[in-house]
Design a protein around this motif. Sequence first.
Motif, PDB file in Angstrom:
ATOM      1  N   ILE A  51       0.957  -1.150   0.055  1.00 52.88           N
ATOM      2  CA  ILE A  51       0.008   0.008  -0.005  1.00 52.88           C
ATOM      3  C   ILE A  51       1.009   1.075   0.151  1.00 52.88           C
ATOM      4  CG2 ILE A  51      -1.708   1.241   1.428  1.00 52.88           C
ATOM      5  CD1 ILE A  51      -2.724  -1.358   0.155  1.00 52.88           C
ATOM      6  N   SER A  52       0.568   2.079  -0.914  1.00 54.24           N
ATOM      7  CA  SER A  52       1.297   3.426  -0.831  1.00 54.24           C
ATOM      8  C   SER A  52       0.181   4.560  -0.511  1.00 54.24           C
ATOM      9  CB  SER A  52       1.922   3.702  -2.299  1.00 54.24           C
ATOM     10  OG  SER A  52       2.833   2.760  -2.595  1.00 54.24           O
ATOM     11  N   LEU A  53       1.128   5.510  -0.116  1.00 53.13           N
ATOM     12  CA  LEU A  53       0.190   7.033   0.180  1.00 53.13           C
ATOM     13  C   LEU A  53       0.570   7.983  -1.009  1.00 53.13           C
ATOM     14  CD1 LEU A  53       0.435   7.202   3.922  1.00 53.13           C
ATOM     15  CD2 LEU A  53      -1.386   5.937   2.471  1.00 53.13           C
ATOM     16  N   ILE A  54      -0.343   8.397  -1.603  1.00 55.30           N
ATOM     17  CA  ILE A  54       0.140   9.436  -2.565  1.00 55.30           C
ATOM     18  C   ILE A  54      -0.625  10.918  -2.394  1.00 55.30           C
ATOM     19  CG2 ILE A  54       0.008   9.886  -5.331  1.00 55.30           C
ATOM     20  CD1 ILE A  54      -0.028   6.882  -5.731  1.00 55.30           C
ATOM     21  N   CYS A  74       5.074  11.095  -6.603  1.00 56.91           N
ATOM     22  CA  CYS A  74       5.358  11.262  -5.188  1.00 56.91           C
ATOM     23  C   CYS A  74       4.626  10.232  -4.413  1.00 56.91           C
ATOM     24  CB  CYS A  74       5.298  12.712  -4.499  1.00 56.91           C
ATOM     25  SG  CYS A  74       6.512  13.711  -5.378  1.00 56.91           S
ATOM     26  N   ALA A  75       5.303   9.331  -3.894  1.00 57.90           N
ATOM     27  CA  ALA A  75       4.310   7.951  -3.317  1.00 57.90           C
ATOM     28  C   ALA A  75       5.304   7.796  -2.084  1.00 57.90           C
ATOM     29  CB  ALA A  75       4.356   6.785  -4.059  1.00 57.90           C
ATOM     30  N   PHE A  76       4.465   7.325  -0.785  1.00 53.66           N
ATOM     31  CA  PHE A  76       5.174   7.005   0.569  1.00 53.66           C
ATOM     32  C   PHE A  76       4.714   5.797   0.932  1.00 53.66           C
ATOM     33  CE2 PHE A  76       5.342  11.460  -0.585  1.00 53.66           C
ATOM     34  CZ  PHE A  76       6.436  11.898  -0.447  1.00 53.66           C
ATOM     35  N   SER A  77       5.634   5.055   1.660  1.00 54.77           N
ATOM     36  CA  SER A  77       5.338   3.805   2.022  1.00 54.77           C
ATOM     37  C   SER A  77       4.564   3.737   3.467  1.00 54.77           C
ATOM     38  CB  SER A  77       6.491   3.214   2.728  1.00 54.77           C
ATOM     39  OG  SER A  77       7.349   3.924   3.494  1.00 54.77           O
ATOM     40  N   GLY A  78       4.240   4.940   4.116  1.00 55.72           N
ATOM     41  CA  GLY A  78       3.509   5.171   5.190  1.00 55.72           C
ATOM     42  C   GLY A  78       3.378   6.516   5.569  1.00 55.72           C
ATOM     43  N   GLU A  79       2.299   6.755   6.699  1.00 54.84           N
ATOM     44  CA  GLU A  79       2.184   8.115   7.136  1.00 54.84           C
ATOM     45  C   GLU A  79       3.272   8.889   7.798  1.00 54.84           C
ATOM     46  OE1 GLU A  79      -1.486   8.678   9.310  1.00 54.84           O
ATOM     47  OE2 GLU A  79      -2.505   7.226   8.032  1.00 54.84           O
ATOM     48  N   GLU A  80       4.285   7.885   8.488  1.00 55.59           N
ATOM     49  CA  GLU A  80       5.316   8.687   8.825  1.00 55.59           C
ATOM     50  C   GLU A  80       6.217   9.235   7.572  1.00 55.59           C
ATOM     51  OE1 GLU A  80       7.266   5.917  11.492  1.00 55.59           O
ATOM     52  OE2 GLU A  80       5.521   5.861  12.803  1.00 55.59           O
ATOM     53  N   ARG A  84       7.333  12.997   7.054  1.00 52.39           N
ATOM     54  CA  ARG A  84       8.715  13.383   6.995  1.00 52.39           C
ATOM     55  C   ARG A  84       8.778  14.540   5.647  1.00 52.39           C
ATOM     56  NH1 ARG A  84       9.805   8.249   8.590  1.00 52.39           N
ATOM     57  NH2 ARG A  84      10.396   7.636   6.270  1.00 52.39           N
ATOM     58  N   PHE A  85       8.292  13.954   4.518  1.00 53.21           N
ATOM     59  CA  PHE A  85       8.085  14.992   3.387  1.00 53.21           C
ATOM     60  C   PHE A  85       7.682  16.117   3.543  1.00 53.21           C
ATOM     61  CE2 PHE A  85       5.879  15.799  -0.629  1.00 53.21           C
ATOM     62  CZ  PHE A  85       7.105  16.165  -1.284  1.00 53.21           C
ATOM     63  N   ALA A  86       6.365  16.299   4.270  1.00 50.36           N
ATOM     64  CA  ALA A  86       5.838  17.454   4.551  1.00 50.36           C
ATOM     65  C   ALA A  86       6.752  18.338   5.353  1.00 50.36           C
ATOM     66  CB  ALA A  86       4.450  17.220   5.250  1.00 50.36           C
ATOM     67  N   GLU A  87       7.169  17.921   6.519  1.00 60.06           N
ATOM     68  CA  GLU A  87       8.391  18.436   7.472  1.00 60.06           C
ATOM     69  C   GLU A  87       9.523  19.099   6.420  1.00 60.06           C
ATOM     70  OE1 GLU A  87       8.339  19.554  10.569  1.00 60.06           O
ATOM     71  OE2 GLU A  87       6.214  18.772  10.794  1.00 60.06           O
ATOM     72  N   GLY A  92       4.748  20.940   7.540  1.00 60.47           N
ATOM     73  CA  GLY A  92       4.397  19.723   8.285  1.00 60.47           C
ATOM     74  C   GLY A  92       3.140  20.051   9.231  1.00 60.47           C
ATOM     75  N   GLY A  93       2.722  21.293   9.266  1.00 60.39           N
ATOM     76  CA  GLY A  93       1.701  21.691  10.355  1.00 60.39           C
ATOM     77  C   GLY A  93       0.292  21.717   9.251  1.00 60.39           C
ATOM     78  N   GLN A  94       0.277  21.515   8.197  1.00 57.33           N
ATOM     79  CA  GLN A  94      -0.731  21.516   7.360  1.00 57.33           C
ATOM     80  C   GLN A  94      -1.350  20.094   7.182  1.00 57.33           C
ATOM     81  OE1 GLN A  94       0.066  23.441   3.652  1.00 57.33           O
ATOM     82  NE2 GLN A  94       1.381  24.813   4.450  1.00 57.33           N
ATOM     83  N   GLU A  95      -2.614  20.114   6.653  1.00 50.52           N
ATOM     84  CA  GLU A  95      -3.261  18.971   6.480  1.00 50.52           C
ATOM     85  C   GLU A  95      -2.989  18.417   4.981  1.00 50.52           C
ATOM     86  OE1 GLU A  95      -7.703  16.966   6.230  1.00 50.52           O
ATOM     87  OE2 GLU A  95      -7.269  18.412   7.744  1.00 50.52           O
ATOM     88  N   TRP A  96      -2.502  17.326   4.654  1.00 48.32           N
ATOM     89  CA  TRP A  96      -2.259  16.932   3.403  1.00 48.32           C
ATOM     90  C   TRP A  96      -3.203  15.773   3.139  1.00 48.32           C
ATOM     91  CZ3 TRP A  96       3.040  16.867   0.726  1.00 48.32           C
ATOM     92  CH2 TRP A  96       3.721  18.056   1.028  1.00 48.32           C
ATOM     93  N   PRO A  97      -4.097  16.090   1.973  1.00 47.19           N
ATOM     94  CA  PRO A  97      -4.971  14.895   1.606  1.00 47.19           C
ATOM     95  C   PRO A  97      -4.238  14.025   0.856  1.00 47.19           C
ATOM     96  CG  PRO A  97      -5.279  16.857   0.426  1.00 47.19           C
ATOM     97  CD  PRO A  97      -4.252  17.102   1.469  1.00 47.19           C
ATOM     98  N   PHE A  98      -4.318  12.624   0.819  1.00 44.29           N
ATOM     99  CA  PHE A  98      -3.868  11.851   0.117  1.00 44.29           C
ATOM    100  C   PHE A  98      -4.717  10.434  -0.248  1.00 44.29           C
ATOM    101  CE2 PHE A  98      -3.151  10.697   4.440  1.00 44.29           C
ATOM    102  CZ  PHE A  98      -3.422   9.442   4.696  1.00 44.29           C
ATOM    103  N   LEU A  99      -4.257   9.653  -1.172  1.00 44.66           N
ATOM    104  CA  LEU A  99      -4.743   8.495  -1.572  1.00 44.66           C
ATOM    105  C   LEU A  99      -4.216   7.209  -1.030  1.00 44.66           C
ATOM    106  CD1 LEU A  99      -5.500   8.977  -5.338  1.00 44.66           C
ATOM    107  CD2 LEU A  99      -7.440   9.048  -3.489  1.00 44.66           C
ATOM    108  N   ARG A 100      -4.797   6.423  -0.384  1.00 38.44           N
ATOM    109  CA  ARG A 100      -4.082   4.985   0.063  1.00 38.44           C
ATOM    110  C   ARG A 100      -4.493   4.110  -1.054  1.00 38.44           C
ATOM    111  NH1 ARG A 100      -2.798   3.880   5.452  1.00 38.44           N
ATOM    112  NH2 ARG A 100      -3.937   5.867   6.056  1.00 38.44           N
TER     113      ARG A 100
END
Length: 111
Positions: A51-54, A74-80, A84-87, A92-100
């Motif tokens: 599962i990727s988070l995009i 840009c795809a990520f392996s998890g919320e953490e 880290r990408f947002a930070e 980092g303080g913003q809400e990031w909508p994503f697809l799982r």
Amino acid sequence: MGFDEEWAQLRANAVDRMAAAPAAVDTVEAGPATATRERAVARLADFRSSISLIPLDERGSLWTAQLGGLDWICAFSGEEALARFAEARGEGGQEWPFLRIAGTGSVNRTV
């Protein structure tokens, strides 16, 4: 150096190494090239079953970044990892909508 700059430098270095390497010759013999190909196939199979988070951009589209003349999703392996990408982007303080999405789904949506 920020994430974007570091990523760009890493990709540029990889392109330079590929350009400096002699052209690969495809052979039927088992050897380093065959082992490398088998590892790549195994990694792709792992990706397709994961599962990727995009993250989504402001238009609700898949977040992409251009590097080396290509648009990369840009795809990520998890919320953490996504956090880290947002930070790293100073967001980092913003809400990031994503697809799982399953790896197979992301490959099928883009290819």
